[in-house]
Scaffold this motif. Structure first.
Motif, PDB file in Angstrom:
ATOM      1  N   VAL A 166     -68.698  16.774  39.376  1.00  0.00           N
ATOM      2  CA  VAL A 166     -68.927  15.577  39.740  1.00  0.00           C
ATOM      3  C   VAL A 166     -69.803  14.768  38.670  1.00  0.00           C
ATOM      4  O   VAL A 166     -69.561  13.698  38.420  1.00  0.00           O
ATOM      5  N   ALA A 167     -71.067  15.054  38.374  1.00  0.00           N
ATOM      6  CA  ALA A 167     -71.994  14.625  37.440  1.00  0.00           C
ATOM      7  C   ALA A 167     -71.321  14.593  36.017  1.00  0.00           C
ATOM      8  O   ALA A 167     -71.467  13.472  35.520  1.00  0.00           O
ATOM      9  N   LEU A 168     -70.428  15.480  35.750  1.00  0.00           N
ATOM     10  CA  LEU A 168     -69.941  15.508  34.520  1.00  0.00           C
ATOM     11  C   LEU A 168     -69.021  14.404  34.397  1.00  0.00           C
ATOM     12  O   LEU A 168     -68.861  13.340  33.461  1.00  0.00           O
ATOM     13  N   ALA A 169     -68.037  14.043  35.250  1.00  0.00           N
ATOM     14  CA  ALA A 169     -67.164  13.189  35.555  1.00  0.00           C
ATOM     15  C   ALA A 169     -67.769  11.812  35.653  1.00  0.00           C
ATOM     16  O   ALA A 169     -67.348  10.755  34.964  1.00  0.00           O
ATOM     17  N   ALA A 170     -68.718  11.610  36.287  1.00  0.00           N
ATOM     18  CA  ALA A 170     -69.522  10.316  36.772  1.00  0.00           C
ATOM     19  C   ALA A 170     -69.955   9.963  35.020  1.00  0.00           C
ATOM     20  O   ALA A 170     -70.284   8.809  34.869  1.00  0.00           O
ATOM     21  N   ALA A 171     -70.294  10.708  34.339  1.00  0.00           N
ATOM     22  CA  ALA A 171     -71.082  10.599  32.873  1.00  0.00           C
ATOM     23  C   ALA A 171     -69.958  10.341  31.874  1.00  0.00           C
ATOM     24  O   ALA A 171     -70.249   9.796  30.874  1.00  0.00           O
ATOM     25  N   GLY A 172     -68.808  10.238  32.306  1.00  0.00           N
ATOM     26  CA  GLY A 172     -67.566  10.061  31.444  1.00  0.00           C
ATOM     27  C   GLY A 172     -67.388  11.204  30.419  1.00  0.00           C
ATOM     28  O   GLY A 172     -66.661  10.973  29.346  1.00  0.00           O
ATOM     29  N   GLU A 173     -67.801  12.407  30.831  1.00  0.00           N
ATOM     30  CA  GLU A 173     -67.789  13.453  30.014  1.00  0.00           C
ATOM     31  C   GLU A 173     -66.484  14.738  30.334  1.00  0.00           C
ATOM     32  O   GLU A 173     -66.255  14.490  31.651  1.00  0.00           O
ATOM     33  N   ARG A 174     -65.963  15.361  29.548  1.00  0.00           N
ATOM     34  CA  ARG A 174     -65.057  16.205  29.844  1.00  0.00           C
ATOM     35  C   ARG A 174     -65.510  17.647  29.638  1.00  0.00           C
ATOM     36  O   ARG A 174     -66.466  17.883  29.037  1.00  0.00           O
ATOM     37  N   PRO A 175     -65.019  18.718  30.594  1.00  0.00           N
ATOM     38  CA  PRO A 175     -65.599  19.935  30.607  1.00  0.00           C
ATOM     39  C   PRO A 175     -65.476  20.486  29.088  1.00  0.00           C
ATOM     40  O   PRO A 175     -64.550  20.033  28.487  1.00  0.00           O
ATOM     41  N   CYS A 176     -66.285  21.194  28.516  1.00  0.00           N
ATOM     42  CA  CYS A 176     -66.174  21.897  27.267  1.00  0.00           C
ATOM     43  C   CYS A 176     -66.500  23.559  27.375  1.00  0.00           C
ATOM     44  O   CYS A 176     -66.392  23.944  28.474  1.00  0.00           O
ATOM     45  N   ARG A 177     -66.476  23.953  26.203  1.00  0.00           N
ATOM     46  CA  ARG A 177     -66.377  25.502  26.318  1.00  0.00           C
ATOM     47  C   ARG A 177     -67.789  26.121  26.988  1.00  0.00           C
ATOM     48  O   ARG A 177     -67.850  27.431  27.393  1.00  0.00           O
ATOM     49  N   LEU A 178     -68.651  25.395  26.672  1.00  0.00           N
ATOM     50  CA  LEU A 178     -70.091  25.865  27.484  1.00  0.00           C
ATOM     51  C   LEU A 178     -70.037  26.125  28.831  1.00  0.00           C
ATOM     52  O   LEU A 178     -70.646  26.726  29.409  1.00  0.00           O
ATOM     53  N   HIS A 179     -68.992  24.981  29.432  1.00  0.00           N
ATOM     54  CA  HIS A 179     -69.004  25.283  31.000  1.00  0.00           C
ATOM     55  C   HIS A 179     -67.902  26.450  31.312  1.00  0.00           C
ATOM     56  O   HIS A 179     -67.944  26.876  32.547  1.00  0.00           O
ATOM     57  N   ASN A 180     -67.439  27.029  30.389  1.00  0.00           N
ATOM     58  CA  ASN A 180     -66.659  28.333  30.672  1.00  0.00           C
ATOM     59  C   ASN A 180     -67.599  29.429  31.527  1.00  0.00           C
ATOM     60  O   ASN A 180     -68.651  29.685  30.715  1.00  0.00           O
ATOM     61  N   ASN A 181     -67.079  30.033  32.488  1.00  0.00           N
ATOM     62  CA  ASN A 181     -67.948  31.029  33.052  1.00  0.00           C
ATOM     63  C   ASN A 181     -68.256  32.044  32.301  1.00  0.00           C
ATOM     64  O   ASN A 181     -69.514  32.827  32.514  1.00  0.00           O
ATOM     65  N   CYS A 182     -67.582  32.209  31.021  1.00  0.00           N
ATOM     66  CA  CYS A 182     -67.975  33.494  30.318  1.00  0.00           C
ATOM     67  C   CYS A 182     -68.541  33.092  28.894  1.00  0.00           C
ATOM     68  O   CYS A 182     -68.567  33.739  28.107  1.00  0.00           O
ATOM     69  N   SER A 183     -69.159  31.798  28.963  1.00  0.00           N
ATOM     70  CA  SER A 183     -69.732  31.416  27.611  1.00  0.00           C
ATOM     71  C   SER A 183     -70.933  32.235  27.127  1.00  0.00           C
ATOM     72  O   SER A 183     -71.146  32.221  26.168  1.00  0.00           O
TER      73      SER A 183
END
Length: 326
Positions: A118-135
């Protein structure tokens, strides 16, 4: 063979669904102490394999050469929830390597922890590879590539020296060769093992019979919030056990546990791939092994409706409740 029913799902007083599966418990000498169900057919280990996939990172000297912290070693074994406490240290780790998020072979993934998404969306950002559970695991692979002096590009391919080192570790610890393999959700190879062989490999880590194994187990137990995340079963279980065991979830109903006090390895596979079944099953096994207190309530999960009311539960079957180990 038909696996036994390990877990029941109820609604009010009626059993609504059933989860069949298998369990193996092996000691540090390779002796099978307990087996229930089909423990000889190969099954993909999925993310439960991560502590073994991280082993070359430590055994090669790469972890020390790049000054990896205990927290970073925990992240190398993690399937994290994409919270800031996960993504920020992985980003800093990559920067230290002279690399960036784009060097990760795993794809973007929406954070599993809803407030983070939710915080990511509110900031107008998209998920990236860092958010991947396996990063964190992939940052570990990149560290090993740097240490070996081999190209970082393509590190996720099975024929790359990094994945060949992982394969060698899996074969050495499990005692199995000619392994079936496939590509995991994060783009890295994953290997299929009989549950007894997987538990044997986990026991090697728990018993400290391989250089660096105990170091990874201790890192996981010291940082359970990094291995999973806020509210995650892996995290809650390790917090409840207070250094008596490390646990690791895998997709498709796989669960692993390592008990350093007794040098035991536990491997579980739920036939239908339900993680909820694997969580209940591993909690019961850990209770039977004396490292998880029954009063922690982790072996039974409530079923909630949309109003937050309890309408049933996920609970161990009578057969699983009745097991004795050793």
């Amino acid at each position: 063979m038909t696996n036994p029913i390990l877990v029941e799902v109820t609604r009010n007083l009626t059993v609504e669904s059933l989860h069949r599966g298998a369990v193996a418990v092996v000691d540090g000498d390779g002796k099978t102490l307990f087996a229930l169900g089909d423990v000889t057919s190969p099954a993909y280990t999925r993310s439960s394999l991560k502590p073994i996939q991280a082993l070359p990172l430590v055994e090669s000297g790469a972890a020390d050469a790049f000054g990896l912290s205990e927290a970073e070693l925990a992240l190398a074994c993690a399937s994290h929830s994409g919270e800031m406490m996960h993504t920020a240290p992985v980003q800093a780790w990559l920067t230290r390597l002279g690399l960036s998020e784009s060097d990760l072979a795993c794809g973007p993934q929406t954070p599993r922890y809803e407030p983070a998404a939710v915080a990511l969306a509110a900031a107008g950002e998209r998920p990236c590879r860092l958010h991947n559970n396996c990063s964190g695991k992939h940052a570990g692979f990149l560290t090993l590539a740097k240490h070996l002096g081999v190209p970082t590009q393509g590190y996720q391919r099975l024929d790359h020296p990094v994945q060949q080192a992982v394969l060698a570790a899996v074969e050495r610890l499990s005692g199995e060769t000619n392994l079936a393999w496939g590509i995991d959700g994060c783009a890295a190879p994953n290997f299929a093992l009989p549950l007894t062989a997987f538990a044997r490999a986990l026991a090697q880590l728990a018993a400290g019979k391989t250089a660096g194994g105990m170091r990874l187990v201790k890192a996981m137990m010291a940082h359970p919030e990094l291995v999973g995340g806020t509210g995650r079963f892996c995290t809650r279980a390790m917090q409840a056990m207070e250094g008596r065991a490390a646990v690791k979830v895998g997709a498709e109903g796989v669960y692993a546990a390592m008990l350093p006090g007794t040098g035991l390895g536990v491997a579980i596979k739920i036939d239908d791939g339900a993680v909820r079944g694997a969580e209940v099953a591993v909690a019961v096994v850990l209770e039977k092994l004396g490292v998880l207190a029954a009063e922690k309530g982790l072996a039974t999960h409530p079923i909630l409706n949309t109003a937050g009311e309890s309408v049933g539960e996920v609970r161990p079957s009578q057969e699983l409740r009745a097991i004795t180990i050793g």
